[in-house]
Write a protein that holds these residues in place. Structure first.
Motif, PDB file in Angstrom:
ATOM      1  N   ARG A 196      -1.574  -1.162  -3.898  1.00 41.70           N
ATOM      2  CA  ARG A 196      -2.646  -0.173  -3.924  1.00 41.70           C
ATOM      3  C   ARG A 196      -2.079   1.228  -3.693  1.00 41.70           C
ATOM      4  O   ARG A 196      -1.117   1.398  -2.937  1.00 41.70           O
ATOM      5  CB  ARG A 196      -3.676  -0.493  -2.831  1.00 41.70           C
ATOM      6  CG  ARG A 196      -4.299  -1.875  -3.019  1.00 41.70           C
ATOM      7  CD  ARG A 196      -5.262  -2.240  -1.893  1.00 41.70           C
ATOM      8  NE  ARG A 196      -4.583  -2.441  -0.621  1.00 41.70           N
ATOM      9  CZ  ARG A 196      -4.558  -1.579   0.372  1.00 41.70           C
ATOM     10  NH1 ARG A 196      -5.171  -0.404   0.264  1.00 41.70           N
ATOM     11  NH2 ARG A 196      -3.922  -1.845   1.500  1.00 41.70           N
ATOM     12  N   THR A 240      -8.255   1.129  -4.030  1.00 41.28           N
ATOM     13  CA  THR A 240      -7.145   1.775  -4.733  1.00 41.28           C
ATOM     14  C   THR A 240      -7.709   2.849  -5.644  1.00 41.28           C
ATOM     15  O   THR A 240      -8.856   2.776  -6.082  1.00 41.28           O
ATOM     16  CB  THR A 240      -6.311   0.752  -5.525  1.00 41.28           C
ATOM     17  OG1 THR A 240      -5.061   1.341  -5.905  1.00 41.28           O
ATOM     18  CG2 THR A 240      -7.029   0.243  -6.753  1.00 41.28           C
ATOM     19  N   GLY A 241      -6.904   3.887  -5.885  1.00 43.51           N
ATOM     20  CA  GLY A 241      -7.364   5.010  -6.692  1.00 43.51           C
ATOM     21  C   GLY A 241      -8.328   5.926  -5.969  1.00 43.51           C
ATOM     22  O   GLY A 241      -9.006   6.734  -6.590  1.00 43.51           O
ATOM     23  N   SER A 285      -1.949   3.967  -9.456  1.00 46.79           N
ATOM     24  CA  SER A 285      -2.907   2.939  -9.028  1.00 46.79           C
ATOM     25  C   SER A 285      -3.244   2.006 -10.183  1.00 46.79           C
ATOM     26  O   SER A 285      -3.453   0.798  -9.974  1.00 46.79           O
ATOM     27  CB  SER A 285      -4.179   3.578  -8.458  1.00 46.79           C
ATOM     28  OG  SER A 285      -4.900   4.270  -9.458  1.00 46.79           O
ATOM     29  N   SER A 322       0.842  -1.195   0.000  1.00 44.15           N
ATOM     30  CA  SER A 322       0.000   0.000   0.000  1.00 44.15           C
ATOM     31  C   SER A 322       0.873   1.239   0.000  1.00 44.15           C
ATOM     32  O   SER A 322       1.801   1.355   0.813  1.00 44.15           O
ATOM     33  CB  SER A 322      -0.904   0.016   1.238  1.00 44.15           C
ATOM     34  OG  SER A 322      -1.618   1.243   1.330  1.00 44.15           O
ATOM     35  N   ASN A 351      -3.391   5.272  -2.923  1.00 42.43           N
ATOM     36  CA  ASN A 351      -4.497   6.153  -2.576  1.00 42.43           C
ATOM     37  C   ASN A 351      -3.964   7.478  -2.046  1.00 42.43           C
ATOM     38  O   ASN A 351      -2.816   7.575  -1.601  1.00 42.43           O
ATOM     39  CB  ASN A 351      -5.381   5.494  -1.507  1.00 42.43           C
ATOM     40  CG  ASN A 351      -6.002   4.200  -1.979  1.00 42.43           C
ATOM     41  OD1 ASN A 351      -6.950   4.186  -2.738  1.00 42.43           O
ATOM     42  ND2 ASN A 351      -5.445   3.072  -1.512  1.00 42.43           N
TER      43      ASN A 351
END
Length: 272
Positions: free
Chosen positions: A195, A258-259, A186, A152, A197
């Motif tokens: 992921r 994600t995103g 992402s 992440s 973010n």
């Protein structure tokens, strides 16, 4: 004892000597992560309206992380330098064997009308806030991809990464740029189960800019702290409020997230 939400994970947090970065590092440690923390630990320009964190403050962060029972390594690093950030990633790998979580938190802020900003004022904000996030990602990603265990990346943007706050055109541009970088990464990294973010705080109390200043005074300041009046729920949020969002995105609870642009803004970006 119940296992923490990021138990066994290894995290890198930039800009961790105080404020939000320190809070992110401690919160992740509270939930079971070992942490590598970085900060530049000296002033980098005279155009910012405040002093940057010190080496002693970074050492205080290390002590706070270790007080949770987790391991911590500190590396003095300027996120504008890919060499510095790679050294921090190398330290994480040497000490812990890998990286699972990257929190690209380091950032700076100043104010001024767009056409009156100096080139240095523009460059230092863009270089730390956007290039620094890119450097952090590109230093960490080869090892994360090679490890094949996913991961992440949490990039700290801002409410100013969603709205056009004034008078901070350079800051707004940098934080919008972080969102674009996140969106592209992402998609690029989905195949590796990494992921990416962004987290979007409004004004945060007890950071390097605001530490020790009463909320009432912060709310009254213009132009630098005028954002507080825009938030329906509260003028400012606390660092831990932002850290709880970081923790969620770092954890397996967010394994399919994600995103995402995750706001912690007391309703500010939703206000007409």
């Amino acid at each position: 004892m119940t296992a923490g939400r990021v138990a066994g994970k290894i995290a890198l947090v930039t800009g961790a000597a105080r404020g939000q970065g320190r809070s992110h590092a401690v919160r992740l440690a509270e939930e079971g992560a070992d942490v590598v923390v970085t900060d530049v630990c000296h002033d980098i320009t005279d155009v910012l309206p405040y002093s940057l964190a010190s080496k002693e403050q970074l050492e205080e962060t290390v002590a706070l992380v270790r007080a949770t029972g987790r391991r911590c390594v500190a590396v003095q690093a300027d996120v504008r330098s890919i060499t510095d950030v790679r050294a921090a990633v190398d330290a994480a790998t040497a000490e812990f064997g890998r990286l699972d979580v990257v929190v690209a938190n380091a950032g700076v802020m100043s104010s001024g009308r767009a056409w009156e900003l100096s080139e240095e004022e523009w460059d230092v904000v863009m270089d730390v806030n956007l290039k620094g996030v890119w450097n952090t990602a590109r230093a960490a990603l080869p090892g994360m991809i090679e490890a094949g265990a996913g991961g992440s990346i949490v990039m700290i943007s801002s409410a100013a990464g969603i709205r056009g706050h004034v008078p901070y055109a350079h800051y707004v541009a940098s934080k919008h740029g972080v969102v674009g970088l996140m969106k592209a990464l992402s998609n690029e990294l989905a195949r590796y189960e990494i992921r990416v973010n962004t987290v979007h705080p409004t004004g945060v109390s007890d950071t390097g800019i605001t530490v020790g200043v009463p909320i009432e005074e912060l709310s009254a300041r213009e132009p630098l702290f005028g954002l507080g009046a825009m938030n329906p729920l509260a003028p400012f949020v606390e660092p831990r409020d932002v850290s709880n969002a970081v923790l969620f995105l770092a954890s397996d609870e967010a394994r399919y997230v994600t995103g995402l642009q995750f706001t912690v803004d007391a309703g500010g970006t939703n206000k007409p």
